[in-house]
Enzyme design. Structure first.
Site, short mmCIF file in Angstrom:
data_model
loop_
_atom_site.label_atom_id
_atom_site.label_comp_id
_atom_site.label_asym_id
_atom_site.label_seq_id
_atom_site.Cartn_x
_atom_site.Cartn_y
_atom_site.Cartn_z
N HIS A 168 -0.30 -0.22 -9.61
CA HIS A 168 -1.02 -1.14 -8.73
C HIS A 168 -1.45 -2.39 -9.50
CE1 HIS A 168 -3.36 -1.04 -4.71
NE2 HIS A 168 -3.13 -2.29 -5.06
N ASP A 183 4.81 -0.17 -6.84
CA ASP A 183 3.58 -0.53 -7.54
C ASP A 183 2.39 0.20 -6.95
OD1 ASP A 183 2.08 -2.11 -9.47
OD2 ASP A 183 1.26 -3.18 -7.75
N GLU A 221 -2.68 7.59 -4.91
CA GLU A 221 -2.99 6.99 -6.21
C GLU A 221 -4.46 7.08 -6.59
OE1 GLU A 221 -3.61 2.28 -5.61
OE2 GLU A 221 -1.58 2.99 -5.15
N ARG A 274 0.85 -1.19 0.00
CA ARG A 274 0.00 0.00 0.00
C ARG A 274 0.89 1.24 0.00
NH1 ARG A 274 -3.24 -3.02 -1.41
NH2 ARG A 274 -5.38 -3.39 -0.67
#
Length: 334
Positions: free
Chosen positions: A294, A257, A262, A233
């Protein structure tokens, strides 16, 4: 009954429709659930949300007023949902408590190898027929130290791969994983792990206690030539502090990622827009940083398991059954 699913990717839609076939109709939308799109759910008793949905007080109020009674989130994380408000409104909330840990663990290693061996830079060069090796030197991982923050199912899968590389294994978690210990993992304090690891990978959930677990102090504790990977996260890392350390020329590479801001960016095409997030804009300019959107979980295996569990969560709700996936109502509540 027709179920409304928000934030469904094009690759995901046929899998969703097939999984619900023979059970209930499902309407798949590519828009994400937020304050602007919540009114679309009016009249739907059951809706399904994605990991980047915004389920705060206003959204939950809108859903409840429109007749929604059950939210089936297609992710393990649920930090985007205001659970106390959902419980007060009488909403049932379920998640996917687990899916293929290998999808995320393998992708974390993909990021680690990409920044270590300068894969993105090398690929971009060869597209321009520039075949020089200058600036592409990486390091062997065998014999070096990996630090795994969070040794649950995904952390364990990541550790097994590290063991295959022949690395020294350091771990940190609230509870030791016997499987990791059997592989030779030594559990140490977080500061010890950060100070000694050549590669640090994050696999803890985002909770109040783990928010910015990698803050300015933690970053300064790490080796100047360390590699940092986050496939869990975004809120685990203080991104502004990370940018500061990168500007100072620290770290061999950083693979991300996830990103703490985001929502409203990832999973969307912003290529023709001016992105106003200065931190992200600065982050992606560093040559030793790789940012992906993600996608660590995004394999056919993992997505299939996520969808199957979502179907079961919906069927359980309709049958009045409870499972470990139910977040609200809380266990023991009436």
């Amino acid at each position: 009954m027709e179920i409304l699913a928000f934030g469904v990717q094009s690759d995901e839609k046929p899998l969703m429709e097939k999984a619900f076939e023979g059970h209930h109709d499902i309407r798949c939308l590519d828009v994400f659930l937020n304050e602007d799109t919540a009114p679309i759910a009016a009249g739907y008793e059951i809706i399904s949300s994605s990991v980047n949905a915004t389920l705060d007080n206003r959204v939950l109020q809108t859903l409840a007023a429109g007749g929604t009674r059950m939210i089936a989130q297609r992710s393990t994380g649920f930090n985007n949902i205001d659970l106390p408000v959902a419980e007060r409104l009488g909403l049932t909330v379920a998640r996917v408590s687990s899916y293929s840990p290998y999808s995320v663990a393998e992708f974390a290693w993909t990021l680690a190898m990409a920044v270590n061996r300068r894969i993105v830079r090398a690929s971009n060069r060869t597209r321009d027929f520039d075949f020089r090796l200058d600036g592409l030197m990486g390091r062997d991982l065998r014999g070096r130290t990996v630090g795994v923050l969070g040794t649950g199912k995904i952390g364990e899968a990541f550790t097994r791969i590290a063991h295959g590389f022949g690395m020294r294994l350091l771990g940190w978690d609230v509870a030791e994983n016997p499987a990791c210990a059997e592989l030779g993992m030594e559990y140490v304090t977080k500061d010890e792990l950060l100070a000694e690891a050549d590669l640090v990978s994050l696999h803890v959930p985002l909770l109040p206690a783990t928010q910015h677990i990698i803050d300015a102090e933690a970053l300064r504790t790490m080796k100047d030539d360390a590699i940092l990977v986050n496939s869990s996260r975004g809120g685990l890392i203080d991104t502004d502090a990370l940018v500061g350390e990168l500007r100072a020329g620290r770290f061999t590479g950083v693979g991300l990622d996830v990103y703490e801001a985001e929502a409203g960016l990832f999973f969307l095409d912003k290529s023709l827009e001016v992105v106003e997030d200065d931190t992200l804009a600065r982050l992606v300019t560093f040559p030793n940083v790789v940012v992906t959107s993600h996608q660590a979980y995004y394999t056919a295996d993992a997505v299939g398991q996520i969808i199957d569990t979502t179907v079961h969560n919906v069927l359980d709700y309709l049958a009045g059954r409870r499972s470990e996936n139910v977040l609200v109502p809380a266990a023991g509540s009436s």
